[in-house]
Scaffold this motif. Structure first.
Motif, PDB file in Angstrom:
ATOM      1  N   LEU A 296       0.862  -1.177   0.000  1.00 10.82           N
ATOM      2  CA  LEU A 296       0.000   0.000   0.000  1.00 10.82           C
ATOM      3  C   LEU A 296       0.899   1.227   0.000  1.00 10.82           C
ATOM      4  O   LEU A 296       1.760   1.375   0.872  1.00 10.82           O
ATOM      5  N   LEU A 297       0.708   2.122  -0.960  1.00  8.34           N
ATOM      6  CA  LEU A 297       1.652   3.196  -1.229  1.00  8.34           C
ATOM      7  C   LEU A 297       0.982   4.569  -1.177  1.00  8.34           C
ATOM      8  O   LEU A 297      -0.249   4.662  -1.103  1.00  8.34           O
ATOM      9  N   PRO A 298       1.780   5.638  -1.222  1.00  9.63           N
ATOM     10  CA  PRO A 298       1.204   6.990  -1.262  1.00  9.63           C
ATOM     11  C   PRO A 298       0.337   7.189  -2.504  1.00  9.63           C
ATOM     12  O   PRO A 298       0.395   6.425  -3.463  1.00  9.63           O
ATOM     13  N   ASP A 299      -0.457   8.255  -2.488  1.00  5.77           N
ATOM     14  CA  ASP A 299      -1.273   8.672  -3.630  1.00  5.77           C
ATOM     15  C   ASP A 299      -2.317   7.636  -4.016  1.00  5.77           C
ATOM     16  O   ASP A 299      -2.708   7.532  -5.182  1.00  5.77           O
ATOM     17  N   GLY A 300      -2.759   6.826  -3.046  1.00  4.17           N
ATOM     18  CA  GLY A 300      -3.798   5.837  -3.332  1.00  4.17           C
ATOM     19  C   GLY A 300      -3.346   4.679  -4.188  1.00  4.17           C
ATOM     20  O   GLY A 300      -4.168   3.958  -4.763  1.00  4.17           O
ATOM     21  N   ALA A 301      -2.025   4.468  -4.285  1.00  4.97           N
ATOM     22  CA  ALA A 301      -1.487   3.438  -5.175  1.00  4.97           C
ATOM     23  C   ALA A 301      -1.257   2.124  -4.441  1.00  4.97           C
ATOM     24  O   ALA A 301      -1.069   2.089  -3.221  1.00  4.97           O
ATOM     25  N   SER A 302      -1.252   1.047  -5.194  1.00  5.79           N
ATOM     26  CA  SER A 302      -0.900  -0.270  -4.654  1.00  5.79           C
ATOM     27  C   SER A 302      -0.148  -1.068  -5.710  1.00  5.79           C
ATOM     28  O   SER A 302      -0.396  -0.922  -6.915  1.00  5.79           O
ATOM     29  N   SER A 303       0.790  -1.889  -5.242  1.00  3.22           N
ATOM     30  CA  SER A 303       1.586  -2.750  -6.112  1.00  3.22           C
ATOM     31  C   SER A 303       1.416  -4.192  -5.652  1.00  3.22           C
ATOM     32  O   SER A 303       1.559  -4.486  -4.467  1.00  3.22           O
ATOM     33  N   THR A 304       1.109  -5.095  -6.599  1.00  3.48           N
ATOM     34  CA  THR A 304       0.974  -6.517  -6.290  1.00  3.48           C
ATOM     35  C   THR A 304       1.935  -7.311  -7.156  1.00  3.48           C
ATOM     36  O   THR A 304       1.915  -7.179  -8.387  1.00  3.48           O
ATOM     37  N   THR A 305       2.776  -8.120  -6.513  1.00  2.00           N
ATOM     38  CA  THR A 305       3.766  -8.925  -7.225  1.00  2.00           C
ATOM     39  C   THR A 305       3.995 -10.238  -6.481  1.00  2.00           C
ATOM     40  O   THR A 305       3.748 -10.328  -5.278  1.00  2.00           O
ATOM     41  N   PRO A 306       4.525 -11.247  -7.171  1.00  2.00           N
ATOM     42  CA  PRO A 306       5.068 -12.387  -6.439  1.00  2.00           C
ATOM     43  C   PRO A 306       6.291 -11.923  -5.637  1.00  2.00           C
ATOM     44  O   PRO A 306       7.017 -11.024  -6.068  1.00  2.00           O
TER      45      PRO A 306
ATOM     46  N   ARG B  80       8.475 -21.831 -14.499  1.00  2.01           N
ATOM     47  CA  ARG B  80       7.435 -22.751 -14.983  1.00  2.01           C
ATOM     48  C   ARG B  80       6.171 -22.707 -14.135  1.00  2.01           C
ATOM     49  O   ARG B  80       5.478 -23.716 -13.987  1.00  2.01           O
ATOM     50  N   GLN B  81       5.891 -21.531 -13.563  1.00  2.00           N
ATOM     51  CA  GLN B  81       4.619 -21.318 -12.877  1.00  2.00           C
ATOM     52  C   GLN B  81       4.021 -20.001 -13.361  1.00  2.00           C
ATOM     53  O   GLN B  81       4.725 -19.005 -13.490  1.00  2.00           O
ATOM     54  N   SER B  82       2.718 -20.021 -13.638  1.00  2.00           N
ATOM     55  CA  SER B  82       2.053 -18.797 -14.076  1.00  2.00           C
ATOM     56  C   SER B  82       2.048 -17.779 -12.936  1.00  2.00           C
ATOM     57  O   SER B  82       2.132 -18.140 -11.756  1.00  2.00           O
ATOM     58  N   PHE B  83       1.957 -16.496 -13.292  1.00  2.00           N
ATOM     59  CA  PHE B  83       1.921 -15.444 -12.277  1.00  2.00           C
ATOM     60  C   PHE B  83       1.307 -14.187 -12.876  1.00  2.00           C
ATOM     61  O   PHE B  83       1.081 -14.111 -14.096  1.00  2.00           O
ATOM     62  N   PHE B  84       1.017 -13.216 -12.002  1.00  2.72           N
ATOM     63  CA  PHE B  84       0.482 -11.945 -12.471  1.00  2.72           C
ATOM     64  C   PHE B  84       1.123 -10.797 -11.701  1.00  2.72           C
ATOM     65  O   PHE B  84       1.642 -10.975 -10.590  1.00  2.72           O
ATOM     66  N   LEU B  85       1.071  -9.613 -12.297  1.00  2.00           N
ATOM     67  CA  LEU B  85       1.539  -8.376 -11.686  1.00  2.00           C
ATOM     68  C   LEU B  85       0.390  -7.375 -11.771  1.00  2.00           C
ATOM     69  O   LEU B  85      -0.349  -7.365 -12.755  1.00  2.00           O
ATOM     70  N   GLU B  86       0.265  -6.519 -10.746  1.00  2.00           N
ATOM     71  CA  GLU B  86      -0.859  -5.576 -10.747  1.00  2.00           C
ATOM     72  C   GLU B  86      -0.454  -4.226 -10.176  1.00  2.00           C
ATOM     73  O   GLU B  86       0.354  -4.149  -9.245  1.00  2.00           O
ATOM     74  N   PHE B  87      -1.027  -3.171 -10.727  1.00  2.00           N
ATOM     75  CA  PHE B  87      -0.888  -1.808 -10.221  1.00  2.00           C
ATOM     76  C   PHE B  87      -2.289  -1.225 -10.074  1.00  2.00           C
ATOM     77  O   PHE B  87      -3.050  -1.166 -11.042  1.00  2.00           O
ATOM     78  N   GLY B  88      -2.629  -0.820  -8.846  1.00  2.00           N
ATOM     79  CA  GLY B  88      -3.933  -0.224  -8.591  1.00  2.00           C
ATOM     80  C   GLY B  88      -3.806   1.245  -8.201  1.00  2.00           C
ATOM     81  O   GLY B  88      -2.788   1.662  -7.636  1.00  2.00           O
ATOM     82  N   TRP B  89      -4.847   2.021  -8.517  1.00  2.00           N
ATOM     83  CA  TRP B  89      -4.847   3.450  -8.174  1.00  2.00           C
ATOM     84  C   TRP B  89      -6.252   3.853  -7.744  1.00  2.00           C
ATOM     85  O   TRP B  89      -7.201   3.765  -8.523  1.00  2.00           O
ATOM     86  N   LEU B  90      -6.371   4.293  -6.499  1.00  2.00           N
ATOM     87  CA  LEU B  90      -7.635   4.797  -5.973  1.00  2.00           C
ATOM     88  C   LEU B  90      -7.772   6.262  -6.394  1.00  2.00           C
ATOM     89  O   LEU B  90      -7.123   7.143  -5.826  1.00  2.00           O
ATOM     90  N   VAL B  91      -8.581   6.524  -7.407  1.00  2.00           N
ATOM     91  CA  VAL B  91      -8.654   7.879  -7.972  1.00  2.00           C
ATOM     92  C   VAL B  91      -9.694   8.746  -7.272  1.00  2.00           C
ATOM     93  O   VAL B  91      -9.628   9.971  -7.315  1.00  2.00           O
ATOM     94  N   GLU B  92     -10.670   8.105  -6.639  1.00  2.00           N
ATOM     95  CA  GLU B  92     -11.657   8.788  -5.797  1.00  2.00           C
ATOM     96  C   GLU B  92     -11.975   7.856  -4.643  1.00  2.00           C
ATOM     97  O   GLU B  92     -11.569   6.693  -4.648  1.00  2.00           O
ATOM     98  N   THR B  93     -12.700   8.351  -3.648  1.00  3.98           N
ATOM     99  CA  THR B  93     -12.997   7.538  -2.472  1.00  3.98           C
ATOM    100  C   THR B  93     -13.637   6.209  -2.845  1.00  3.98           C
ATOM    101  O   THR B  93     -13.357   5.177  -2.233  1.00  3.98           O
TER     102      THR B  93
END
Length: 268
Positions: free
Chosen positions: A212-222, A228-241
């Motif tokens: 959980l980061l400043p400016d409403g941001a979030s980073s998701t990673t392994p 040889r295993q599937s995975f995902f990466l994600e970046f989220g941004w809370l732009v309003e409440t």
């Protein structure tokens, strides 16, 4: 590259004043550098990019008239780019960007040569002369609730899915965060352990970390990308409440990048 991708990139045009904030894998701020980025085109055919950062007397200047296949953009100008193939023993990473009114928010996730999550850099940018404001540091309380959204997925061959509905429910119980994600293709539940600004989800031998980061941001990673295993990466941004954007890069069990998904969701 389609012409629409080029027009989507031009929605990022402007002079952007901001900062590069580098965080450790555990969310500790390591360093911060102010920046000025100028992006635009005089003729619509060639884009000029200039990035100046404090402490570096030589700005980065680049001109280009086409886009490579590492970057994919959505209609609003949001984008994601990165390695198309994960390979062990090599540096690996991804970059994302959102543009909304007088704001841009970007994120870079990096992994070291041992495939361990190494750092994340949050880039907060404000249009020069604009009225953009910074969001507060993202909290569990802001994430709790039921989020209903619409998702669109882009594929490496430029195809895109039809928009589809999503439902994400997040509920805190003590130091545990329970989440349930429903789409037309999946119904998935998991539990994460909360430790300050870190949420850790364990599924079998997979460990995913949410910062959980400043400016409403979030980073998701392994925490570590397993070969040889599937995975995902994600970046989220809370732009309003009650409004959040998420960009998700999916990789298959051969390490190939297979899709990028943009989710726009509203908390009910």
């Amino acid at each position: 590259m389609s012409s629409s991708q080029w027009s989507y990139l031009l929605k990022n045009s402007g002079v952007w004043l901001g900062s590069f904030s580098q965080f450790s894998p555990h969310g500790k701020l390591l360093k911060e550098t102010s920046s000025k980025l100028t992006l635009g085109s005089d003729d619509g055919k060639t884009i000029r990019f200039t990035l100046a950062r404090d402490g570096n007397p030589n700005p980065v200047v680049n001109e280009f008239s086409s886009l490579n296949r590492n970057i994919f953009l959505f209609e609003d100008g949001h984008f994601a780019k990165g390695s198309q193939q994960f390979s062990p023993f090599s540096v690996f990473g991804a970059e994302y960007g959102y543009v909304r009114c007088d704001r841009r928010c970007r994120l870079v996730q990096l992994f070291d040569k041992d495939s361990n999550f190494d750092s994340v850099t949050l880039i907060r940018e404000f249009r020069e002369g604009g009225e953009g404001i910074e969001r507060e540091h993202l909290t569990i309380e802001q994430l709790e609730g039921e989020w209903r959204g619409e998702a669109l997925t882009l594929y490496p061959d430029w195809r895109n899915s039809e928009p589809y509905q999503t439902q994400l429910t997040l509920k805190r119980e003590g130091n545990t965060l329970k989440q349930t994600l429903k789409t037309p293709f999946m119904n998935y539940s998991s539990e994460g352990t909360i430790n300050d600004n870190i949420i850790t989800f364990n599924q079998g031998n997979k460990e995913n970390r949410v910062l959980l980061l400043p400016d409403g941001a979030s980073s998701t990673t392994p925490v570590k990308i397993e070969n040889r295993q599937s995975f995902f990466l994600e970046f989220g941004w809370l732009v309003e409440t009650n409004m959040r954007l998420r960009l998700i890069r999916q990789y298959d069990d051969q390490g190939r990048w297979v899709s990028i998904t943009l989710v726009r969701e509203i908390k009910s």
